[in-house]
Design a protein around this motif. Sequence first.
Motif, PDB file in Angstrom:
ATOM      1  N   LYS A 118       0.832  -1.199   0.000  1.00 50.59           N
ATOM      2  CA  LYS A 118       0.000   0.000   0.000  1.00 50.59           C
ATOM      3  C   LYS A 118       0.872   1.257   0.000  1.00 50.59           C
ATOM      4  CE  LYS A 118      -4.061   2.013   2.298  1.00 50.59           C
ATOM      5  NZ  LYS A 118      -3.566   3.390   2.401  1.00 50.59           N
TER       6      LYS A 118
ATOM      7  N   GLU B  68       1.291   3.826  -3.548  1.00 45.97           N
ATOM      8  CA  GLU B  68       0.832   5.208  -3.394  1.00 45.97           C
ATOM      9  C   GLU B  68       1.961   6.218  -3.550  1.00 45.97           C
ATOM     10  OE1 GLU B  68      -1.116   5.309   0.364  1.00 45.97           O
ATOM     11  OE2 GLU B  68      -2.971   4.392  -0.389  1.00 45.97           O
ATOM     12  N   SER B  69       3.212   5.763  -3.452  1.00 48.77           N
ATOM     13  CA  SER B  69       4.349   6.689  -3.541  1.00 48.77           C
ATOM     14  C   SER B  69       5.248   6.422  -4.750  1.00 48.77           C
ATOM     15  CB  SER B  69       5.192   6.602  -2.259  1.00 48.77           C
ATOM     16  OG  SER B  69       5.724   5.299  -2.104  1.00 48.77           O
TER      17      SER B  69
ATOM     18  N   HIS C 218      -3.961   3.146 -10.039  1.00 47.63           N
ATOM     19  CA  HIS C 218      -2.568   3.480 -10.370  1.00 47.63           C
ATOM     20  C   HIS C 218      -2.058   2.770 -11.619  1.00 47.63           C
ATOM     21  CE1 HIS C 218      -1.926   5.477  -6.447  1.00 47.63           C
ATOM     22  NE2 HIS C 218      -2.648   4.495  -5.949  1.00 47.63           N
TER      23      HIS C 218
END
Length: 224
Positions: free
Chosen positions: A35, A39-40, A70
């Motif tokens: 996660k 997200e990064s 994503h």
Amino acid sequence: MYVIVDDRSIVAESYVSSFSREGFSSFGLNEDEFKGWIESASENDIAAVEGFLLGDFERRPTYPEMIRSHSAAPILALSDQKSLAQTLELFTAGIDDVVRKPVHVREIVARTDAIWRRVNANTAPAAAREDRLKVFFDGRDPEIDGAPLPLPRRERHMLEYLVKNARRRVTKTQIFNTIYGIFNDDVDESVVEGHMSKLRKKLRMKLGYDVIDAKRYLGYQFVG
């Protein structure tokens, strides 16, 4: 590059090792690590992912929605046991394919490639059926005029990656991340240029023309 998500480190490490033996880069993460990573992660890192492999963990049905925000890469779920209810739940959640263990990584690669071809119906299949050059996605060397063209593993993987992404230009960083993995600090990105130069020369000598277009600073594109 393949991303394995499983809270059992021994399972993730086993698949990473198996992918490596077959010449594919991969890395394993547990639920919380994944996660944070997705997200990064940069656009180049996400673009290098060829498939997500989800092990058996409680929150797995929620992952397709997170991944799809994503990446468009295929999502496969590993099933520890035969269960119609679980399989239907996973497909309903957005999983692209459910594979029962044990499964060889070459089957995983073949399944993800099949999903890519269905999604990109006007890209990889057309390139793979080009009259003189045939590119396979199951570990076989490409063929030119019906004769195999033996290629080193990394050059073959680069050609397959370019064919699968024939409608867009890919950067040196994207190719490097796909072939070597985003966490590989032992190799410099410049190796891509060397491999690509050799690959283009071999194809040009056999075909008499370039099928890979190279633009400085912009990257490479399979043009058929």
